[in-house]
Write a protein that holds these residues in place. Structure first.
Motif, mmCIF file in Angstrom:
data_model
loop_
_atom_site.group_PDB
_atom_site.id
_atom_site.type_symbol
_atom_site.label_atom_id
_atom_site.label_comp_id
_atom_site.label_asym_id
_atom_site.label_seq_id
_atom_site.Cartn_x
_atom_site.Cartn_y
_atom_site.Cartn_z
ATOM 1 N N THR A 46 0.832 -1.196 0.000
ATOM 2 C CA THR A 46 0.000 0.000 0.000
ATOM 3 C C THR A 46 0.870 1.250 0.000
ATOM 4 O O THR A 46 0.600 2.216 -0.734
ATOM 5 C CB THR A 46 -0.923 0.001 1.236
ATOM 6 O OG1 THR A 46 -1.776 -1.149 1.189
ATOM 7 C CG2 THR A 46 -1.786 1.250 1.282
ATOM 8 N N ILE A 50 1.055 4.518 -2.630
ATOM 9 C CA ILE A 50 0.922 5.920 -2.209
ATOM 10 C C ILE A 50 2.106 6.732 -2.719
ATOM 11 O O ILE A 50 1.948 7.826 -3.283
ATOM 12 C CB ILE A 50 0.842 6.027 -0.670
ATOM 13 C CG1 ILE A 50 -0.405 5.319 -0.138
ATOM 14 C CG2 ILE A 50 0.830 7.488 -0.236
ATOM 15 C CD1 ILE A 50 -0.466 5.250 1.379
ATOM 16 N N LEU A 176 -5.798 6.294 -0.971
ATOM 17 C CA LEU A 176 -5.318 7.129 0.132
ATOM 18 C C LEU A 176 -4.574 8.359 -0.388
ATOM 19 O O LEU A 176 -4.743 9.474 0.134
ATOM 20 C CB LEU A 176 -4.410 6.312 1.051
ATOM 21 C CG LEU A 176 -5.098 5.224 1.883
ATOM 22 C CD1 LEU A 176 -4.061 4.413 2.651
ATOM 23 C CD2 LEU A 176 -6.119 5.819 2.836
ATOM 24 N N CYS A 179 -7.141 10.751 -1.612
ATOM 25 C CA CYS A 179 -7.821 11.411 -0.483
ATOM 26 C C CYS A 179 -6.952 12.511 0.118
ATOM 27 O O CYS A 179 -7.439 13.607 0.427
ATOM 28 C CB CYS A 179 -8.184 10.384 0.587
ATOM 29 S SG CYS A 179 -9.485 9.228 0.111
ATOM 30 N N SER A 321 -13.111 6.707 6.209
ATOM 31 C CA SER A 321 -12.464 6.026 5.081
ATOM 32 C C SER A 321 -12.701 4.530 5.100
ATOM 33 O O SER A 321 -12.207 3.820 4.236
ATOM 34 C CB SER A 321 -10.943 6.288 5.125
ATOM 35 O OG SER A 321 -10.405 5.755 6.309
ATOM 36 N N THR A 325 -12.098 2.090 1.861
ATOM 37 C CA THR A 325 -11.098 1.034 1.844
ATOM 38 C C THR A 325 -11.721 -0.308 1.483
ATOM 39 O O THR A 325 -11.167 -1.079 0.698
ATOM 40 C CB THR A 325 -10.410 0.950 3.211
ATOM 41 O OG1 THR A 325 -9.867 2.222 3.541
ATOM 42 C CG2 THR A 325 -9.316 -0.083 3.199
#
Length: 529
Positions: A46, A50, A176, A179, A321, A325
């Protein structure tokens, strides 16, 4: 007329499916360490997403930050990162297969965090390119180490589902980053830099999570077997001797499986073109060719990575969130779970066909709702097909090289597809369209047509390569010798009982007196059809 082998082998043999334990029973039997190791692998992947998409989401702001630079120039940073990830995959993959999963991944994540932090302090475009180039080396090691950490500690029956959830760390990371770009970046004086700094902190946290967990059971078992061998009067191998064994077994693996290596690179080239071709310039495509605002483009990106369009987006604005997710991982989770029953390749074929079916919805509309629906459908197919890749590569790989082989194949595919963003940017410069802005006609790049053509061609390529390739569904790779043990390059087994599942591995490492039974063990390197 006889049906070709590669078509007959698309669905796993019935006896393999019947021998599997119920999924819920398997999940209920997992220890907290197995859950935590899977989470650490997922979190590392993850973080990788990002960090990578920090540039894609900041293209417009970076053009403003560096005067005289175009979108094409900014995408050079994306290309450099993808090009150098192969070097990182080789370096960290070899270290991981030689010394273990834990500390190589921790060090890898710390390096990524430091370079991501540094990217937020650059003042010139050349500095930005240099940091992102180095960043590519750090990022290159993450996927192979994260996938091997997450999957090799789980039972065979759970690996399909786990593969789908693991790979969707990529979609969650994209989500993410989007966001943060939507909610934090516009409200800070440092704008795009705050996205990079936040990503750095998340990567450092992931390193801490992995640092407090134990080594993978495979390497714990190898050390215990070595102690047992020495206690019984066996030869003692020092660190250099083990390294020489590792080098010998690596040569043996390459000599035996060079054709499999080429196939894996071809497969990952197609998959990386699918993901980067549909994601890297997607926000820029919406802003330039569809006249979306940066905020609307970001929200459409979020929807593209969620299956429940309204719920996740509404939850974003409400500050939660959790639903986002859950939606983001749904496509890959479904595909991974399905692949456990109908096979890895057949699942990939089905989801790639979905991509082709929804290309028109992805590029033809002009309204926010319709384009968001198209993004959602396309990413459902892309992320669904990708959800099978971690376990497909793990089962296909020479078992002693589960960090190096998948990681290098993945990143070499990334390297070949590294120019996807620039291909689309260049195509947009030559293929133009006209849109109406404030009542006036404006000539803009036709990114919609360019991306539609690219993804359609790539989807056809992936279908052909997947159907013609090998599959070793349900292989117990956790029972194989490590790469620093003699016979590791030939795929020899360290545990010979098929009844000993991965969930029993920590306890089994303490007692190896069970009987030998090799009948159910498949050879993952059987000849390609």
């Amino acid at each position: 007329m006889a049906v070709p082998y590669f078509l007959r082998n698309l669905i796993p043999k019935r006896e393999k499916r019947q021998e599997a334990r119920p999924l819920l029973t398997v999940l209920a039997g997992l220890s907290w360490i197995q859950w935590a190791q899977f989470f650490s692998g997922w979190l590392a992947w993850t973080c990788d997403a990002i960090d990578f998409f920090s540039v894609s989401l900041s293209v417009s702001r970076l053009v403003e930050q560096f005067p005289g630079k175009t979108v094409h120039d900014i995408t050079t940073a994306i290309t450099l990162t993808l090009l150098l990830r192969s070097a990182g995959a080789v370096i960290f993959g070899i270290i991981s297969d030689r010394y273990g999963r834990k500390w190589p991944l921790v060090i890898n994540l710390v390096i990524v965090a430091v370079l991501e932090l540094g990217a937020g302090f650059v003042n010139t475009f050349n500095e930005f390119l240099a940091v992102r180039a180095l960043f590519g080396i750090g990022m290159g090691g993450i996927w192979g180490l994260a996938a091997s950490t997450a999957l090799e500690n789980l039972p065979v029956e759970a690996r399909g589902l786990a593969s789908g959830i693991l790979q969707q760390g990529y979609a969650v990371g994209y989500l993410l980053a989007a966001c943060i770009n939507l909610r934090l970046v516009p409200h800070t004086s440092t704008t795009w830099r705050s996205l990079f700094w936040t990503a750095s902190g998340i990567s450092l946290f992931a390193a801490g999570v992995r640092a407090v967990l134990p080594e993978s059971a495979v390497f714990i078992r190898a050390k215990e077997q070595e102690k047992e061998r020495i206690a019984n009067g066996g030869e003692v191998f020092g660190a250099w001797a083990k390294t020489k064994i590792f080098m010998h077994e690596t040569k043996e693996m390459l000599k035996r499986h060079w054709l499999l290596c080429i196939y894996a690179v071809l497969l990952m080239t197609g998959f990386n073109f699918l993901s980067h071709g549909s994601q890297d310039l997607y926000p820029t495509y919406l802003q330039t060719s569809k006249n979306f605002s940066p905020d609307d483009a970001t929200v459409a990106t979020i929807i593209g990575n969620c299956l429940d369009g309204s719920g996740p987006v509404m939850s974003l604005f409400l500050g939660s969130s959790l639903d986002s997710t859950s939606g983001a991982i749904a496509g890959g989770t479904i595909a991974g779970w399905v692949s456990q029953y109908i096979g890895r390749r057949l699942t990939i074929v089905i989801f790639v066909c979905l991509i082709g079916a929804f290309i028109p919805l992805w590029i033809l509309p002009s309204t926010f709702g319709a384009l968001s629906a198209g993004a959602f459908c396309i990413q459902f197919g892309v992320q669904g097909a990708w959800g099978v890749i971690p376990i497909q590569l793990a089962e296909m790989s020479p078992p002693a090289f589960r960090a190096t082989f998948p990681g290098v194949a993945y990143q070499l595919g990334n390297m070949v597809s590294s120019a996807s963003a620039q291909i689309e940017a260049t195509g947009g410069e030559h293929l133009r369209t006209t849109i109406t802005v404030d009542g006036q006609a404006r000539d803009v790049p036709d990114y919609a047509t360019v991306q539609g053509i690219l993804i359609g061609v790539v989807a056809a390529f992936v279908l052909i390569v997947t159907i013609l390739g090998p599959e070793n569904h349900g292989y117990h790779f956790e029972k194989a010798k490590t790469a620093f043990e003699q016979g590791g390059g030939r795929g020899e087994m360290a545990i010979d009982s098929d009844r000993e599942s991965a969930s029993e591995e920590p306890r089994a490492a303490e007692k190896r007196s069970e009987s030998v039974d090799e009948k159910g063990i498949d050879n993952p390197q059987r000849e390609m059809a």
